[in-house]
Scaffold this motif. Structure first.
Motif, PDB file in Angstrom:
ATOM      1  N   GLY A  34       1.320  -1.496  -0.309  1.00  0.00           N
ATOM      2  CA  GLY A  34      -0.206   0.281   0.070  1.00  0.00           C
ATOM      3  C   GLY A  34       1.186   1.637  -0.133  1.00  0.00           C
ATOM      4  O   GLY A  34       0.183   2.447   0.017  1.00  0.00           O
ATOM      5  N   LEU A  35       1.876   1.389  -0.391  1.00  0.00           N
ATOM      6  CA  LEU A  35       2.562   2.418  -0.385  1.00  0.00           C
ATOM      7  C   LEU A  35       2.012   3.597  -1.088  1.00  0.00           C
ATOM      8  O   LEU A  35       2.189   2.901  -2.234  1.00  0.00           O
ATOM      9  N   VAL A  36       2.564   4.693  -1.338  1.00  0.00           N
ATOM     10  CA  VAL A  36       2.243   5.483  -2.181  1.00  0.00           C
ATOM     11  C   VAL A  36       2.848   5.627  -2.772  1.00  0.00           C
ATOM     12  O   VAL A  36       3.968   6.347  -3.066  1.00  0.00           O
ATOM     13  N   TYR A  46       8.818   5.626  -7.208  1.00  0.00           N
ATOM     14  CA  TYR A  46       9.147   6.080  -6.582  1.00  0.00           C
ATOM     15  C   TYR A  46       8.568   6.659  -5.161  1.00  0.00           C
ATOM     16  O   TYR A  46       6.400   6.933  -5.300  1.00  0.00           O
ATOM     17  N   LEU A  47       8.609   5.812  -3.843  1.00  0.00           N
ATOM     18  CA  LEU A  47       7.305   5.551  -2.964  1.00  0.00           C
ATOM     19  C   LEU A  47       7.122   6.123  -1.934  1.00  0.00           C
ATOM     20  O   LEU A  47       8.506   6.468  -1.382  1.00  0.00           O
ATOM     21  N   ARG A  48       6.322   6.370  -1.209  1.00  0.00           N
ATOM     22  CA  ARG A  48       6.270   7.022  -0.027  1.00  0.00           C
ATOM     23  C   ARG A  48       5.842   6.554   1.350  1.00  0.00           C
ATOM     24  O   ARG A  48       4.886   5.944   0.461  1.00  0.00           O
ATOM     25  N   ALA A  49       5.561   6.177   2.034  1.00  0.00           N
ATOM     26  CA  ALA A  49       4.691   6.151   3.100  1.00  0.00           C
ATOM     27  C   ALA A  49       2.954   6.902   3.490  1.00  0.00           C
ATOM     28  O   ALA A  49       4.084   8.066   3.764  1.00  0.00           O
ATOM     29  N   PHE A  50       2.209   6.735   4.563  1.00  0.00           N
ATOM     30  CA  PHE A  50       1.431   7.696   4.364  1.00  0.00           C
ATOM     31  C   PHE A  50       1.673   8.921   5.159  1.00  0.00           C
ATOM     32  O   PHE A  50       0.973   9.904   5.560  1.00  0.00           O
ATOM     33  N   GLU A  51       2.561   8.568   6.156  1.00  0.00           N
ATOM     34  CA  GLU A  51       3.210   9.452   7.184  1.00  0.00           C
ATOM     35  C   GLU A  51       4.943  11.020   6.910  1.00  0.00           C
ATOM     36  O   GLU A  51       4.841  11.595   7.329  1.00  0.00           O
ATOM     37  N   GLU A  52       5.153  10.244   5.749  1.00  0.00           N
ATOM     38  CA  GLU A  52       6.054  10.716   4.923  1.00  0.00           C
ATOM     39  C   GLU A  52       5.955  11.627   3.908  1.00  0.00           C
ATOM     40  O   GLU A  52       5.153  11.839   3.534  1.00  0.00           O
ATOM     41  N   GLU A 127      12.165  17.508  -2.151  1.00  0.00           N
ATOM     42  CA  GLU A 127      10.204  18.161  -3.070  1.00  0.00           C
ATOM     43  C   GLU A 127       9.854  17.922  -1.441  1.00  0.00           C
ATOM     44  O   GLU A 127       9.642  16.909  -1.274  1.00  0.00           O
ATOM     45  N   HIS A 128       8.954  18.676  -1.229  1.00  0.00           N
ATOM     46  CA  HIS A 128       7.343  18.148   0.141  1.00  0.00           C
ATOM     47  C   HIS A 128       6.677  18.062  -0.775  1.00  0.00           C
ATOM     48  O   HIS A 128       6.359  18.244  -1.651  1.00  0.00           O
ATOM     49  N   VAL A 129       5.819  16.758  -0.400  1.00  0.00           N
ATOM     50  CA  VAL A 129       4.808  16.648  -1.265  1.00  0.00           C
ATOM     51  C   VAL A 129       3.178  16.300  -0.374  1.00  0.00           C
ATOM     52  O   VAL A 129       3.965  16.472   1.248  1.00  0.00           O
ATOM     53  N   GLU A 130       2.669  15.470  -0.687  1.00  0.00           N
ATOM     54  CA  GLU A 130       1.076  15.488   0.829  1.00  0.00           C
ATOM     55  C   GLU A 130       1.313  14.941   1.426  1.00  0.00           C
ATOM     56  O   GLU A 130       2.072  13.291   1.304  1.00  0.00           O
ATOM     57  N   ARG A 131       1.297  14.588   3.267  1.00  0.00           N
ATOM     58  CA  ARG A 131       1.564  14.207   4.210  1.00  0.00           C
ATOM     59  C   ARG A 131       0.334  13.344   4.429  1.00  0.00           C
ATOM     60  O   ARG A 131      -0.785  14.059   4.417  1.00  0.00           O
ATOM     61  N   MET A 132       0.064  11.998   4.213  1.00  0.00           N
ATOM     62  CA  MET A 132      -1.740  11.741   3.985  1.00  0.00           C
ATOM     63  C   MET A 132      -1.304  10.861   4.973  1.00  0.00           C
ATOM     64  O   MET A 132      -2.835  10.322   5.139  1.00  0.00           O
ATOM     65  N   THR A 133      -1.251  11.600   6.531  1.00  0.00           N
ATOM     66  CA  THR A 133      -1.205  10.876   8.088  1.00  0.00           C
ATOM     67  C   THR A 133      -2.727  10.628   7.587  1.00  0.00           C
ATOM     68  O   THR A 133      -3.406   9.524   8.667  1.00  0.00           O
ATOM     69  N   ARG A 134      -3.372  11.955   7.478  1.00  0.00           N
ATOM     70  CA  ARG A 134      -5.355  11.295   7.848  1.00  0.00           C
ATOM     71  C   ARG A 134      -5.839  11.128   6.956  1.00  0.00           C
ATOM     72  O   ARG A 134      -7.050  10.878   6.762  1.00  0.00           O
ATOM     73  N   ARG A 135      -5.264  10.117   5.930  1.00  0.00           N
ATOM     74  CA  ARG A 135      -6.229  10.139   4.505  1.00  0.00           C
ATOM     75  C   ARG A 135      -6.715   8.444   4.789  1.00  0.00           C
ATOM     76  O   ARG A 135      -6.173   7.954   3.628  1.00  0.00           O
ATOM     77  N   TYR A 136      -7.372   8.333   5.800  1.00  0.00           N
ATOM     78  CA  TYR A 136      -8.098   7.709   5.996  1.00  0.00           C
ATOM     79  C   TYR A 136      -9.265   7.425   4.865  1.00  0.00           C
ATOM     80  O   TYR A 136      -9.516   5.996   4.817  1.00  0.00           O
ATOM     81  N   ASP A 137      -9.395   7.724   3.891  1.00  0.00           N
ATOM     82  CA  ASP A 137      -9.532   7.636   2.794  1.00  0.00           C
ATOM     83  C   ASP A 137      -8.920   6.886   2.058  1.00  0.00           C
ATOM     84  O   ASP A 137      -9.882   5.736   1.136  1.00  0.00           O
ATOM     85  N   VAL A 138      -7.906   6.167   1.762  1.00  0.00           N
ATOM     86  CA  VAL A 138      -7.701   6.021   0.996  1.00  0.00           C
ATOM     87  C   VAL A 138      -6.204   5.179   2.206  1.00  0.00           C
ATOM     88  O   VAL A 138      -5.791   3.783   1.211  1.00  0.00           O
ATOM     89  N   GLN A 139      -6.225   4.927   3.359  1.00  0.00           N
ATOM     90  CA  GLN A 139      -5.086   3.915   3.965  1.00  0.00           C
ATOM     91  C   GLN A 139      -5.759   2.601   3.997  1.00  0.00           C
ATOM     92  O   GLN A 139      -7.368   3.295   4.710  1.00  0.00           O
ATOM     93  N   GLY A 140      -5.393   1.562   3.826  1.00  0.00           N
ATOM     94  CA  GLY A 140      -5.902   0.809   4.020  1.00  0.00           C
ATOM     95  C   GLY A 140      -5.227  -0.861   5.021  1.00  0.00           C
ATOM     96  O   GLY A 140      -5.295   0.590   6.397  1.00  0.00           O
ATOM     97  N   ALA A 141      -5.840  -1.413   5.894  1.00  0.00           N
ATOM     98  CA  ALA A 141      -5.896  -1.984   6.833  1.00  0.00           C
ATOM     99  C   ALA A 141      -4.364  -1.991   7.513  1.00  0.00           C
ATOM    100  O   ALA A 141      -4.221  -2.604   8.282  1.00  0.00           O
ATOM    101  N   GLY A 142      -3.397  -2.863   6.191  1.00  0.00           N
ATOM    102  CA  GLY A 142      -1.681  -2.455   6.535  1.00  0.00           C
ATOM    103  C   GLY A 142      -1.139  -1.406   6.226  1.00  0.00           C
ATOM    104  O   GLY A 142       0.199  -1.184   6.082  1.00  0.00           O
TER     105      GLY A 142
END
Ligand code: DHY
Length: 351
Positions: A34-36, A46-52, A127-142
């Motif tokens: 589920g990496l972004v 190029y991948l990042r995790a939800f808080e990055e 480069e800074h990109v969106e930090r998706m900490t609160r994007r529970y709409d796209v975060q899966g259970a893992g």
């Protein structure tokens, strides 16, 4: 010994892996983990995790030999990138200055061939990109939160520990025997158990890179997800509770055999007098707190490392005893309570 001070390293920040089939890698890193995806083209993802919020914490680049191309540390300022160049030039190793964008999303950087044989990058600007900490709409259970650490295989652990200590890393935990042979050590800059772990063995090789989740449930969901996909053979070791670090863990193998750890629940190490925990190599609970055996592949296999010209590095063998020769998990050479006789039942010696 250096007269130039070391750069002020903040943390392990990203890894660049060479993979043989980007579509297969995408199915694993995006489809299962589920990496972004921050950016992708025919050559790289190029991948990042939800808080990055930096551009990436993992680059997957297509290439002929599955390998590690770089491990990158973030330093405190742009001036520290220059300090890194000076520091390694004084050490007498190869130093390459990289213009902004040489790696997409990363500013001016320095790559060095470090004394342990690893391609290491230092950067600040990114480069800074969106930090998706609160994007529970796209975060899966893992959902995965962030990169946590690198683990490298190197033949002489005390020498590697001393090199990293000169860079300002401190030891949180290590594994030794009664004769003082050091089998592994965990070292940190950020206030957790590690940014880099040193595993004794033929090196330089990459043992794994690790991503953190917030909870154990996310790790268990990744196992369930792989089971549903009939890809349980991607699970190499765990899930379990580490002795060292106290973290809850899972080791996965990506389509090229690169090992990825999913990790949660280690502890704060930031005070200056943080105590070092030393484990006996014969303690069955050191690597798995529940005493489960460590599979031999976990000790034996690791990824090839490339030099700065993208050629595979030759290996130097370890001269001291290998941990897998003196003990594999709960294997009868080891103990659960130091003075008890070991029954070894977890490897099936009862039949
Ligand atoms: C251990 C390995 C790791 C880690 C923390 C602790 C020890 C072990 O269980 O093998 O990779 O991140």
């Amino acid at each position: 010994m250096n007269t130039t001070p070391p750069p002020d390293i903040i943390r392990s920040a990203y890894a660049e892996l060479i993979v043989s089939d980007l579509a297969a890698s995408r199915a694993f890193y995006v489809g299962v983990l589920g990496l972004v995806v921050t950016f992708e083209d025919d050559d790289a993802i190029y991948l990042r995790a939800f808080e990055e919020y930096l551009h990436h914490s993992l680059v997957l680049r297509r290439g002929p030999v599955p390998a590690l191309a770089a491990l990158a540390y973030r330093v405190r300022s742009a001036a520290d990138v220059e300090t890194a160049a000076d520091y390694y030039e004084e050490l007498g190793v190869r130093v390459e200055r990289r213009a902004p964008g040489a790696t997409r999303g990363i500013g001016a950087a320095v790559r060095v061939a470090d004394p342990l044989g690893f391609p290491i990058e230092f950067f600040y600007d990114a480069e800074h990109v969106e930090r998706m900490t609160r994007r529970y709409d796209v975060q899966g259970a893992g959902a995965i939160s962030r990169l946590d650490h690198f683990n490298i295989v190197t033949p002489d652990v005390p020498a590697a520990r001393d090199y990293y200590a000169r860079l300002g890393f401190r030891v949180s935990e290590d594994i030794q025997d009664d004769d003082g042979v050091v089998y592994a050590a965990w070292m940190f800059r950020k206030a957790t158990v590690h940014d880099i772990a040193l595993t004794g063995g033929a090196g330089p090789r990459l043992h794994h890179i690790a991503f953190a989740t917030h909870e154990r449930s996310q790790i268990l969901h990744i196992c369930d997800h792989l089971g549903t996909l009939r890809e349980s053979d991607r699970i190499e070791r765990g899930p379990g509770r580490h002795g060292v670090s106290n973290a809850f863990y899972l080791y996965l193998l990506d389509p090229d055999g690169h090992r990825i750890e999913i990790y949660t629940h280690d502890y704060y190490t930031g005070d200056p007098d943080n105590p070092v925990v030393t484990w006996d190599v014969h303690d069955n609970q050191r690597r798995d707190w529940w005493g489960n055996p460590v599979v031999p592949s976990w000790y034996a296999n690791a990824s090839t490392v490339l030099d700065l010209d993208a050629h595979p590095m030759a290996l130097t063998e370890r001269t001291e005893a290998a941990e897998s020769d003196v003990t594999i998990g709960a294997d009868g050479f080891s103990y659960t309570r130091r003075d008890d006789a070991e029954t070894g039942f977890k490897l099936g010696t009862q039949v």
